[in-house]
Structures are given as structure tokens and as C-alpha cells.
Scaffold this active site. Sequence first.
Site, short mmCIF file in Angstrom:
data_model
loop_
_atom_site.label_atom_id
_atom_site.label_comp_id
_atom_site.label_asym_id
_atom_site.label_seq_id
_atom_site.Cartn_x
_atom_site.Cartn_y
_atom_site.Cartn_z
N GLU A 1 67.79 -22.51 39.10
CA GLU A 1 69.11 -22.98 39.49
C GLU A 1 69.96 -23.49 38.33
O GLU A 1 70.25 -24.69 38.20
CB GLU A 1 69.00 -24.05 40.58
CG GLU A 1 68.33 -23.53 41.85
CD GLU A 1 68.40 -24.47 43.03
OE1 GLU A 1 68.15 -24.01 44.15
OE2 GLU A 1 68.73 -25.67 42.83
N GLU B 1 63.69 -19.71 47.26
CA GLU B 1 63.81 -20.96 48.01
C GLU B 1 64.72 -20.74 49.20
O GLU B 1 65.77 -20.11 49.09
CB GLU B 1 64.40 -22.10 47.17
CG GLU B 1 63.49 -22.68 46.12
CD GLU B 1 64.13 -23.85 45.37
OE1 GLU B 1 64.99 -24.54 45.97
OE2 GLU B 1 63.77 -24.06 44.21
#
EC number: 3.2.1.21
Length: 439
Positions: free
Chosen positions: A166, A350
Site C-alpha cells: 500500500e 487484502e
Amino acid sequence: MHPTRKDFPQGFVFGAATAAYQIEGHRFGGAGPTHWDSFAKGPGNVVRAEDGATACDHYHRYEADLDLLREGGFDAYRFSTSWARVMPDGRTVNPEGLDFYDRLVDAVLERGLKPFQTLYHWELPSALADRGGWANRDTALAFADFSETISARIGDRVASTATINEPWCVAWLSHYLGHHAPGLRDIRAAARAMHHILLAHGLAVERLRGMGREELGIVLNFERAMPATEAPADAAAADIQDQIYNRWFLEAIAHGRYPEGALAGLAPHMPEGWQEDMALISQPLDWLGVNYYTRAMMQAAPDQPWPSVTAVEGPLPKTQMGWEIHPEGLHHFLLRARDALGAVPVYVTENGMARADTLEDGAVKDPERTAFIFDHLDAMRRAIADGVDLRGFFYWSLLDNYEWAFGYEKRFGLVHVDFETQARTPKSSFHALCAALAR
């Protein structure tokens, strides 16, 4: 009917994800201080000023945690290797740290699971933060050294390696919005971090390719930006949010460029000569990880500094985080990844929801999370039908854990953790997913 394993292609990987600082217990095993340790000490930065010193004590309890995955019929475990555990000052090797990840990978393999490694999930060593952290180009160079060091120890046994988790959170959320460590609100630092985190990715891939490593990728987080109204100004707000949050990273990886609207605001603050790094950043990958949780309804905010946008509350049901539940967004981004990267395989690395779970009579009933999981599995199944080469899904997270600025208040886990006793209790969503994997 809920989707089951049989509804997905042969060899599709089902796993659960975690991250080092969020579960291991950073005070164990000679790990060095991180910028999260100091950020948590600042007033108002983290709920109750909590940190990851003990977390879920996965450092000592990893074998029992991995047993849960094996017994549940999962295929893989996605974990991260803490830079500050392996190199407490960002450069000097800690043998205890390497030994821990050695034991962890062996334990994953002993249970018939595939180890999916992430090199960086946000625990920057404080010694590097002192020198400017991700605003400093040297941090990207040091990261390549860390990548080589940890891969030399465990890289021959992991199924795949992600460089960065991320990058939007590492850079924009942390250096411009100030919500995560180091807690800056500085557009110059943000612009440099937005570039240097991708440079770190490119340098690590180059270094690992030189070691003969395969199955290399990066994990990008995506959030669907939609206009709050039909007004042209809100459509423009959604577009610039999409450029900063989603397209900046995907287009850099896929095409070696940054989107024009985002670059217009960041270019005056970018490091000199950044264009020369784009070929390294966009070198071929073996797979892309997609993290997806929600959408945002965007509104123009002309009274605010560039990018002059704000998010407003949307109408959909929400998780404990206040995030709208919008499975269609996952389908949207899987197709976008297909269109950007062509034949490069994709994993949903995720996807999950936070819920205010309570333990009652030795059990946790979380039907909303069960519905969330299967609604998103349906979105994945539709994406596969639309031609996406989707290879696997990792639920976030295996365990309730340290949820960064939200401390231990928000619970994402399939497994409930009592942070006083460290007792683990699989939730009803865990049992529902395991039943689907068995069919």
C-alpha cells in the site's frame, strides 16, 4: 448459495494476511524502534496511545496461529518481514530477526501452506526516519539492501515476494494527510515519498531479480472514488482523487508515467531527475496484489488547498471503520488491473471488514462479516468470468490486531484475540469460510 472452492479455478489460492508490526510484538527478539513507536507517543495520533510492543505476541505464538490456517483448510499465509526486526537501525543485521523469519517460513511450509512474503508493511526503522524517511532518496537505496538481506535468508522458500504494501498509505496518508506515521502534512515531503516508495520497489525488484528470485510483485491499495453529486465540480473531485489514490501507482508500475492531473499538483515538489527512475519503477512484474475495502463519495472543496477535495458520507451500510460496503468496487478494480497490465496475474491480497465483535459464551457471531466475505468472493468470481487472471484471495486479517492509528479498537480478524490473555477464538465467519473451502 455461497461460493465454494469449486466455483474458482483449479489451483486458486485461499489464504489470510497479517503484518509484522500489527501482530508480532515488536519488543521481542531485538527489533529496533520504528517511526510507529514514536508516532504513537504523540498526542491524539493513536487511540489510547497504543503501539505494537506486544500486539498479538505472534512472535511466540506463531505455530498455534499457523495451526488455525492448516486446520481451516487454507492454502497460504501472507505475512510481512519487519525491516526494523531484521535491521534495527535500518542497516545493521540482527541475527535474531533473521532467525525468527527462518523459523516462521519453515513452520508455514511444515503445515503444507505457501508462504507469501511482503518486504515492507510500514515499520520504518527510526534511524532512517531521523534522516528524512521516505522523503529521502537514500531510504529507497537502504531498502534494496534490506530486501537482499532478508531474501538471502528465506527467499529460496517463499512462494512469492511483494516489495511494498500500500504505497498510497506509506506516502500520501502519512506525509500529506498526516494520519499515519510520520504524521506529516507537507506536500513537498508527500511528493517525494510518493516517488521514493516506488523507487524502493523498483530497486528491490532489480536486486531480487539479480539473485534469481521469481514471483515478484507489489501490493497496491485501491479505493473507488465516486462523485457525491452530479455536479461537474464533484466529478472533477472524484477524478483527481482517483489519480492520486489509484492511478498514480498503477500507471507508474504499468506504463512508467504519472497521471497528468496529479502530477500537475505534485511536480513542483518532486525530487530532481525523478523521470530517470520511471523505467526502473515500471520493469516487468510477475503479479499484482490488489487490496480493496471500500469506496469514497467525493465532493469539491475549493476552500481547501490542492487537490481541493473532501469525502462525504455515503448511503451504503458501513463497517466498524465507517467504510461503505461496496463489493462492486472490487470487480471494478480487478478489471482495471487487467486492462493496465494485460496478462500479469492478480491476487486479492487484502479484503475484509472491521466489526465490533464481542466474545459471548465462548463464541463470536459475526454474520455481517460472513456476508461481506461471500459478497466479495462473488465479485471476484465475476471478474474471473470477465477475463481477469485472478490467482488467489487473502482475507484481512487472520487475527484481530493492532490497527495502526485505531489501536486495538477495530477488529478485522477471522479469529478473535483477547489482548489481555492472548486467547484466540475463531469467529463464525472463520467457520463459514472454512466450510466453503472444504466443498
